[in-house]
Design a protein around this motif. Sequence first.
Motif, mmCIF file in Angstrom:
data_model
loop_
_atom_site.group_PDB
_atom_site.id
_atom_site.type_symbol
_atom_site.label_atom_id
_atom_site.label_comp_id
_atom_site.label_asym_id
_atom_site.label_seq_id
_atom_site.Cartn_x
_atom_site.Cartn_y
_atom_site.Cartn_z
ATOM 1 N N THR A 57 0.916 11.499 3.834
ATOM 2 C CA THR A 57 2.157 10.693 4.274
ATOM 3 C C THR A 57 3.254 11.196 3.326
ATOM 4 O O THR A 57 3.043 12.017 2.448
ATOM 5 C CB THR A 57 1.710 9.286 4.046
ATOM 6 N N LEU A 58 4.259 10.602 3.739
ATOM 7 C CA LEU A 58 5.599 11.028 2.852
ATOM 8 C C LEU A 58 5.430 10.481 1.386
ATOM 9 O O LEU A 58 5.922 11.274 0.652
ATOM 10 C CB LEU A 58 6.883 10.661 3.704
ATOM 11 N N THR A 59 4.847 9.334 1.325
ATOM 12 C CA THR A 59 4.863 8.973 -0.082
ATOM 13 C C THR A 59 3.888 9.559 -0.949
ATOM 14 O O THR A 59 4.092 9.889 -1.985
ATOM 15 C CB THR A 59 4.318 7.409 0.153
ATOM 16 N N GLU A 60 2.661 10.034 -0.311
ATOM 17 C CA GLU A 60 1.830 10.846 -1.316
ATOM 18 C C GLU A 60 2.707 12.244 -1.242
ATOM 19 O O GLU A 60 2.378 12.870 -2.450
ATOM 20 C CB GLU A 60 0.624 11.139 -0.093
ATOM 21 N N GLN A 61 3.323 12.932 -0.379
ATOM 22 C CA GLN A 61 4.209 13.981 -0.781
ATOM 23 C C GLN A 61 5.072 14.105 -2.036
ATOM 24 O O GLN A 61 5.243 14.750 -2.849
ATOM 25 C CB GLN A 61 5.052 14.640 0.339
ATOM 26 N N CYS A 62 5.852 12.771 -1.899
ATOM 27 C CA CYS A 62 6.701 12.421 -2.955
ATOM 28 C C CYS A 62 6.159 12.396 -4.318
ATOM 29 O O CYS A 62 6.378 12.680 -5.511
ATOM 30 C CB CYS A 62 7.574 11.188 -2.684
ATOM 31 N N GLN A 63 4.781 11.650 -4.356
ATOM 32 C CA GLN A 63 4.104 11.316 -5.439
ATOM 33 C C GLN A 63 3.454 12.581 -6.201
ATOM 34 O O GLN A 63 3.337 12.838 -7.071
ATOM 35 C CB GLN A 63 2.808 10.385 -5.305
ATOM 36 N N ALA A 64 3.108 13.533 -5.285
ATOM 37 C CA ALA A 64 2.676 14.782 -5.710
ATOM 38 C C ALA A 64 3.837 15.734 -6.112
ATOM 39 O O ALA A 64 3.515 16.331 -7.153
ATOM 40 C CB ALA A 64 2.078 15.714 -4.587
ATOM 41 N N ALA A 65 5.000 15.630 -5.821
ATOM 42 C CA ALA A 65 6.142 16.435 -6.132
ATOM 43 C C ALA A 65 6.522 15.688 -7.351
ATOM 44 O O ALA A 65 6.864 16.427 -8.518
ATOM 45 C CB ALA A 65 7.282 16.346 -5.257
ATOM 46 N N ASP A 66 6.333 14.488 -7.657
ATOM 47 C CA ASP A 66 6.797 13.855 -8.811
ATOM 48 C C ASP A 66 5.809 14.316 -9.932
ATOM 49 O O ASP A 66 6.279 14.622 -11.085
ATOM 50 C CB ASP A 66 6.789 12.331 -8.853
ATOM 51 N N ARG A 67 4.527 14.433 -9.812
ATOM 52 C CA ARG A 67 3.592 14.778 -10.684
ATOM 53 C C ARG A 67 3.628 16.413 -10.958
ATOM 54 O O ARG A 67 3.676 16.675 -12.325
ATOM 55 C CB ARG A 67 2.151 14.836 -10.331
#
Length: 76
Positions: A57-67
């Motif tokens: 999901t888009l949320t999971e992509q954003c969280q991975a990018a933040d990490r």
Amino acid sequence: MSLYEPICETCDENSITALATEERHGVALCGSCAISQDEAAYERFLSDYYGGGGPVTLTEQCQAADRERQELRRRD
């Protein structure tokens, strides 16, 4: 030639009678079931190689990018 002809265990579970021509990990399989098992294993391999099974999901992509960004900042 023996009097015993093994029956494919996968086909037997589905009430189909087919002679086993191959054995995989102690399980007697017919040619069709052996090919299906090989194809399923290859699909699992590709799924693991290219990043897992399901869509992200888009949320999971954003969280991975933040990490990743946080990790890069720590390294600097």
